[in-house]
Design a protein around this motif. Structure first.
Motif, PDB file in Angstrom:
ATOM      1  N   TYR A  73      45.519  67.015  -4.949  1.00  0.00           N
ATOM      2  CA  TYR A  73      45.109  67.720  -3.711  1.00  0.00           C
ATOM      3  C   TYR A  73      46.287  68.770  -3.367  1.00  0.00           C
ATOM      4  CZ  TYR A  73      40.060  65.605  -3.799  1.00  0.00           C
ATOM      5  OH  TYR A  73      38.851  65.518  -4.104  1.00  0.00           O
ATOM      6  N   GLY A  74      47.380  68.059  -3.267  1.00  0.00           N
ATOM      7  CA  GLY A  74      48.522  68.840  -2.456  1.00  0.00           C
ATOM      8  C   GLY A  74      48.638  68.419  -0.969  1.00  0.00           C
ATOM      9  N   VAL A  75      49.327  69.461  -0.448  1.00  0.00           N
ATOM     10  CA  VAL A  75      49.797  69.309   0.781  1.00  0.00           C
ATOM     11  C   VAL A  75      48.498  68.991   1.948  1.00  0.00           C
ATOM     12  CG1 VAL A  75      49.571  71.708   1.637  1.00  0.00           C
ATOM     13  CG2 VAL A  75      51.626  70.218   2.649  1.00  0.00           C
ATOM     14  N   GLY A  76      47.279  69.342   1.540  1.00  0.00           N
ATOM     15  CA  GLY A  76      46.216  69.100   2.470  1.00  0.00           C
ATOM     16  C   GLY A  76      46.281  67.528   2.688  1.00  0.00           C
ATOM     17  N   VAL A  77      46.618  66.571   1.821  1.00  0.00           N
ATOM     18  CA  VAL A  77      46.434  65.187   1.880  1.00  0.00           C
ATOM     19  C   VAL A  77      47.326  64.934   3.127  1.00  0.00           C
ATOM     20  CG1 VAL A  77      46.552  62.817   1.133  1.00  0.00           C
ATOM     21  CG2 VAL A  77      45.849  64.843  -0.243  1.00  0.00           C
ATOM     22  N   MET A  78      48.633  65.347   3.554  1.00  0.00           N
ATOM     23  CA  MET A  78      49.654  65.231   4.299  1.00  0.00           C
ATOM     24  C   MET A  78      49.106  65.325   5.740  1.00  0.00           C
ATOM     25  SD  MET A  78      53.577  66.225   4.448  1.00  0.00           S
ATOM     26  CE  MET A  78      53.324  68.078   4.673  1.00  0.00           C
ATOM     27  N   PHE A  79      48.247  66.595   5.644  1.00  0.00           N
ATOM     28  CA  PHE A  79      47.860  66.658   7.255  1.00  0.00           C
ATOM     29  C   PHE A  79      46.671  65.884   7.572  1.00  0.00           C
ATOM     30  CE2 PHE A  79      50.114  70.808   6.174  1.00  0.00           C
ATOM     31  CZ  PHE A  79      50.143  71.132   7.423  1.00  0.00           C
ATOM     32  N   SER A  80      46.089  65.222   6.689  1.00  0.00           N
ATOM     33  CA  SER A  80      45.026  64.148   7.246  1.00  0.00           C
ATOM     34  C   SER A  80      45.882  63.087   8.122  1.00  0.00           C
ATOM     35  CB  SER A  80      44.444  63.187   5.968  1.00  0.00           C
ATOM     36  OG  SER A  80      45.325  62.530   5.204  1.00  0.00           O
ATOM     37  N   ALA A  81      47.033  63.155   8.162  1.00  0.00           N
ATOM     38  CA  ALA A  81      47.858  62.254   9.119  1.00  0.00           C
ATOM     39  C   ALA A  81      47.642  62.278  10.476  1.00  0.00           C
ATOM     40  CB  ALA A  81      49.374  62.141   8.921  1.00  0.00           C
ATOM     41  N   VAL A  82      47.225  63.738  10.849  1.00  0.00           N
ATOM     42  CA  VAL A  82      46.906  64.100  12.014  1.00  0.00           C
ATOM     43  C   VAL A  82      45.307  63.552  12.568  1.00  0.00           C
ATOM     44  CG1 VAL A  82      46.336  66.153  13.521  1.00  0.00           C
ATOM     45  CG2 VAL A  82      48.336  66.459  11.898  1.00  0.00           C
ATOM     46  N   PRO A  83      44.516  63.704  11.766  1.00  0.00           N
ATOM     47  CA  PRO A  83      43.011  63.041  12.374  1.00  0.00           C
ATOM     48  C   PRO A  83      43.325  61.479  12.441  1.00  0.00           C
ATOM     49  CG  PRO A  83      42.783  64.096  10.249  1.00  0.00           C
ATOM     50  CD  PRO A  83      44.133  64.639  10.567  1.00  0.00           C
ATOM     51  N   VAL A  84      44.019  61.070  11.519  1.00  0.00           N
ATOM     52  CA  VAL A  84      44.416  59.493  11.654  1.00  0.00           C
ATOM     53  C   VAL A  84      45.135  59.060  12.678  1.00  0.00           C
ATOM     54  CG1 VAL A  84      45.863  57.509  10.653  1.00  0.00           C
ATOM     55  CG2 VAL A  84      44.354  58.859   9.032  1.00  0.00           C
ATOM     56  N   LEU A  85      46.056  59.883  13.246  1.00  0.00           N
ATOM     57  CA  LEU A  85      46.930  59.709  14.621  1.00  0.00           C
ATOM     58  C   LEU A  85      45.911  59.750  15.834  1.00  0.00           C
ATOM     59  CD1 LEU A  85      49.646  59.227  15.378  1.00  0.00           C
ATOM     60  CD2 LEU A  85      50.010  61.668  15.703  1.00  0.00           C
ATOM     61  N   LEU A  86      45.064  60.999  15.908  1.00  0.00           N
ATOM     62  CA  LEU A  86      43.964  60.967  16.843  1.00  0.00           C
ATOM     63  C   LEU A  86      43.049  59.874  16.992  1.00  0.00           C
ATOM     64  CD1 LEU A  86      43.629  65.007  16.514  1.00  0.00           C
ATOM     65  CD2 LEU A  86      45.279  63.859  18.194  1.00  0.00           C
ATOM     66  N   TYR A  87      42.564  59.604  15.723  1.00  0.00           N
ATOM     67  CA  TYR A  87      41.268  58.911  15.955  1.00  0.00           C
ATOM     68  C   TYR A  87      41.555  57.419  16.120  1.00  0.00           C
ATOM     69  CZ  TYR A  87      37.828  55.946  13.712  1.00  0.00           C
ATOM     70  OH  TYR A  87      36.827  54.911  13.122  1.00  0.00           O
TER      71      TYR A  87
END
Length: 228
Positions: free
Chosen positions: A150-164
């Motif tokens: 999928y590319g770089v979009g996967v890396m940005f999933s770290a943000v919802p993980v951090l918040l949740y």
């Protein structure tokens, strides 16, 4: 207020794994990319099935999925998630057509499951991040094939993980009495069906709007206190 150490490690592992996957992305010929994509889809199906089979109250899961799906459609959650993903994509100046799919799919995979809830509670209540460290290892390795696809979009999933997960850890004291083993079982089983749906999408069997089923998790938690 203590720092959510386990969640920070989890988010860091996702970023690290994603970077490895992104670096590997251009090195695969098309047939290798295809087989990686299929292997990833099959693996996600297996993870979802393993979670879904934990159900001990099938009617509760059925009601949760139906009610959650209706609520999600009315709220147009999938559309909002895609819109948010596109905004993040614009901010990141990415031209990857799969950016939003990667962000949404990875966020669901990493956030839906008992390890995310239990680990965050353990970190908040007992200051024991062991479960989240284990989850960080799993998510980090999972990020490699996901990001290579999928590319770089996967890396940005770290943000919802951090918040949740961070929110659960920091608010653990106030929700402790409500989080019972029975509640976690129903959330895990229902979440397993969502993960299964992602696997179905990855393999191209159908195009399920998984985001619209997210309210099913809330219904599973609420209905776990009923006799259904």
């Amino acid at each position: 207020m203590d720092m959510p150490v386990g969640t920070i490690a989890n988010a860091g592992a996702i970023v690290a794994g994603s970077l490895v996957g992104i670096l590997m992305h251009g090195r695969f010929p098309e047939n290798v990319k295809r087989i990686v994509f299929q292997g990833l889809g099959l693996s996600v199906l297996l993870i979802g099935l393993q979670m879904a089979l934990k159900m001990d109250r099938p009617l509760l899961v059925v009601f949760s999925m139906v009610l959650g799906g209706i609520a999600g459609e009315l709220l147009r959650i999938e559309d909002h998630l895609e819109s948010l993903g596109e905004r993040v994509k614009t901010l990141a100046r990415s031209r990857n057509a799969l950016f939003t799919d990667g962000l949404v799919s990875a966020s669901l995979i990493y956030c839906v499951g008992s390890m995310a809830v239990l680990g965050s509670l353990d970190d908040g209540l007992r200051h024991d991040p062991t479960i989240l460290f284990t989850k960080a290892t799993l998510d980090g390795f999972a990020s490699i094939p996901l990001a290579s696809t999928y590319g770089v979009g996967v890396m940005f999933s770290a943000v919802p993980v951090l918040l949740y997960q961070g929110a659960i850890t920091l608010g653990a004291g106030s929700v402790r009495e409500f989080v019972t083993p029975m509640l976690l079982t129903q959330i895990t089983a229902t979440g397993g069906l969502l993960i299964l749906s992602i696997g179905v999408n990855l393999l191209g069997f159908a195009q399920i709007r998984v985001g619209n089923f997210l309210p099913a998790l809330a219904f599973a938690a609420l209905l776990s206190f009923t006799p259904i």
